[in-house]
Design a protein around this motif. Structure first.
Motif: not given
Length: 391
Positions: A278-279, A284-287, A281-282, A320
């Motif tokens: 999950n981290y 990547q989402k926040h660059g 994904k977090y 990832d």
């Protein structure tokens, strides 16, 4: 003496010194009790070795000696321990390291048993009921070899091969926990009477030193599956601008905070209690990107939503990590899965990078105190690669 016949295709292996007895390698009824000694013989009934019966996930027992006249007694165990301790004399003499392994199972001549040293305190790990039956003799031998402040034991077995939670104190003057030990002049808080783990994995000693001395300076570091944050401590002491430690276990927050405190690291460090996937994904989402990423997952892990098996899922884990590693950043990829060879591990790295460029800067396996017979690399379970991302 109970006798078991070794299959012809395993005879040469045992004669060459391979210590593990696989169930499929022997014929005949098993001994009636774990811990019982038995002879291994070939098809012509010629003696090959004496072994003890002890069931664990690797097999049904371990070779103890190839001398049929050898008596298995306190003197025998004392000799094994003296030889093992002599191999670590440089560590006993060290002023910068006070925690290391002093007996490494089959590498030191007795499979199913490991012993670790923490600044005068000892932890004995028992991996089967079979070897545990020899406990009294082994403890007597140990006390004849070294002075012990206090001894703790961990029974890493039950009927299903799992750890038996218990009071681990055996004898001596109990330590006040946390006990602070040194490793290459870094400090780590340990608790020897708190379940299966102590607070630090001693087999990563050289890896932590490499991170501190050669890779951490001026980096933004991510430590995944961080446990008590030992890699983050090494990075912070090596001059990292920032560390982020991520682990799903709630206790990782206070334990990691404690490790920073015993090293007098006062600059704020990020500690995230969440699923590593999950981290990713977090991030990547926040660059978010990192200059140094440590991947040291367990061989198998399960959370409410995720199941991870290193033998199947490590390439995806690497992918990832690659996605949030800065150009020319370094990924420290580690696995303790004995079933993954170094060759296979490098293939996993190649699979994860695909056509993208990378360079392996360093490779590490078990440190010298985790002594293994180099003829049998399958017992050298640790593989660590320092990988530079070049795109």
């Amino acid at each position: 003496m109970h006798t078991m016949t070794l299959s012809p295709k395993y005879v040469t292996t045992i004669k060459q010194g391979f210590p593990l007895i696989l169930r499929e390698a022997v014929s005949g009824p098993l001994p009636t009790e774990e811990g019982q000694l038995f002879y291994l013989v070939d098809a012509q009934k010629h003696y090959l070795a004496t072994a003890y019966y002890g069931k664990q996930n690797k097999g049904i027992g371990w070779v103890v000696t190839t001398d049929q006249q050898q008596t298995i007694d306190v003197a025998f165990f004392k000799q094994l321990l003296q030889r093992a301790f002599a191999r670590r004399q440089h560590l006993f003499n060290s002023t910068t390291t006070t925690a290391f392994r002093v007996f490494n199972g089959e590498g030191d001549g007795l499979g199913g048993l490991t012993i670790e040293y923490f600044d005068g305190y000892y932890v004995v790990n028992w991996y089967s009921a079979g070897i545990y039956r020899w406990r009294t003799m082994i403890y007597e031998a140990l006390q004849q070899v070294v002075t012990i402040k206090a001894l703790y034991e961990k029974k890493r077995f039950d009927d299903h091969g799992q750890y038996i939670d218990q009071d681990d104190f055996v004898f001596g003057e109990p330590a006040n926990f946390p006990l602070v030990v040194k490793e290459n002049n870094m400090h780590f808080a340990v608790d020897l009477n708190d379940g299966a783990m102590t607070g630090i994995f001693l087999d990563q000693r050289h890896v932590r030193q490499a991170i501190r001395d050669r890779y951490a300076k001026n980096t933004n570091m991510l430590n995944t599956f961080s446990y008590t944050g030992a890699f983050s401590v090494a990075a912070a002491l090596g001059g990292a601008k920032q560390t982020t430690s991520v682990d799903v276990a709630k206790r990782s927050l206070p334990k990691t905070t404690e490790q920073f405190e015993v090293n007098a690291i006062t600059a704020p460090q990020a500690i995230k209690v969440m699923d590593v996937f999950n981290y990713f994904k977090y991030a990547q989402k926040h660059g978010l990107t990192f200059d140094l990423v440590v991947l040291d997952p367990p061989s198998f892990a399960r959370t409410k939503k995720t199941t991870f098996s290193s033998s199947k899922d490590y390439p995806k884990l690497l992918e990832d990590a690659i996605a949030i590693t800065a150009k020319n950043g370094v990924i420290v990829a580690s696995t303790n899965n004995a079933g993954i060879t170094m060759k296979r591990f490098k293939q996993m790295v190649s699979q994860a990078f695909g056509q993208r460029k990378y360079r392996i800067l360093e490779t590490h396996q078990l440190p010298e105190d985790f002594y293994v017979d180099q003829r049998f690399p399958e017992f050298n379970y640790l593989k660590v690669l320092f990988i530079k991302k070049q795109f």
